[in-house]
Design a protein around this motif. Sequence first.
Motif, PDB file in Angstrom:
ATOM      1  N   PHE A  52      -2.433  46.180  89.151  1.00  0.00           N
ATOM      2  CA  PHE A  52      -1.661  47.227  89.825  1.00  0.00           C
ATOM      3  C   PHE A  52      -1.732  47.114  91.344  1.00  0.00           C
ATOM      4  O   PHE A  52      -0.715  47.234  92.039  1.00  0.00           O
ATOM      5  CB  PHE A  52      -2.152  48.604  89.363  1.00  0.00           C
ATOM      6  CG  PHE A  52      -1.564  49.744  90.141  1.00  0.00           C
ATOM      7  CD1 PHE A  52      -0.245  50.135  89.935  1.00  0.00           C
ATOM      8  CD2 PHE A  52      -2.310  50.413  91.091  1.00  0.00           C
ATOM      9  CE1 PHE A  52       0.310  51.173  90.659  1.00  0.00           C
ATOM     10  CE2 PHE A  52      -1.761  51.457  91.821  1.00  0.00           C
ATOM     11  CZ  PHE A  52      -0.454  51.838  91.600  1.00  0.00           C
ATOM     12  N   THR A  56       1.487  46.320  93.693  1.00  0.00           N
ATOM     13  CA  THR A  56       1.899  47.363  94.636  1.00  0.00           C
ATOM     14  C   THR A  56       1.933  46.814  96.061  1.00  0.00           C
ATOM     15  O   THR A  56       2.844  47.120  96.836  1.00  0.00           O
ATOM     16  CB  THR A  56       0.949  48.572  94.550  1.00  0.00           C
ATOM     17  OG1 THR A  56       0.867  49.004  93.198  1.00  0.00           O
ATOM     18  CG2 THR A  56       1.424  49.706  95.425  1.00  0.00           C
ATOM     19  N   THR A  57       0.942  45.995  96.409  1.00  0.00           N
ATOM     20  CA  THR A  57       0.921  45.384  97.736  1.00  0.00           C
ATOM     21  C   THR A  57       2.134  44.479  97.940  1.00  0.00           C
ATOM     22  O   THR A  57       2.741  44.480  99.016  1.00  0.00           O
ATOM     23  CB  THR A  57      -0.380  44.582  97.925  1.00  0.00           C
ATOM     24  OG1 THR A  57      -1.490  45.444  97.697  1.00  0.00           O
ATOM     25  CG2 THR A  57      -0.480  44.024  99.327  1.00  0.00           C
TER      26      THR A  57
END
Length: 130
Positions: A52, A56-57
């Motif tokens: 995750f 997300t980054t």
Amino acid sequence: MVYEVLLVAYLIVALLLIGFVLIQQGKGADMGASFGSGGSNTVFGSSGSGNFMSRTTAVLAGLFFFISLTLGALTANKESAEDEWENLEVPAVVEAPVQTPADQDVPMGEVPESAIDDVPQVDKSSDVPN
């Protein structure tokens, strides 16, 4: 209006991206990696192809680049605001003739008596060192 919304979104995405990058652990951050058990790392690391945090980054980085390019394109097409001081008219300098006291026909080498009376006189006999 769009420009201001993009600026706010740009700031929020930048702060979130900084936060997500700082929160993530590196590949060798496990305690076992420092003692030589880092052999379980594959091409993508021991945690698989991505979790995750890394996804997300990546999404935040993509948004950051997209908003950066959009803001750059919007800024390049904007006309610069006209400088209000640039078109200011400067009034012409009017020089008035120099007025001398009472009479106009005073020669340059001659000083009126009234001007001499205003200058303080220095006593030459005082004890002033040279």
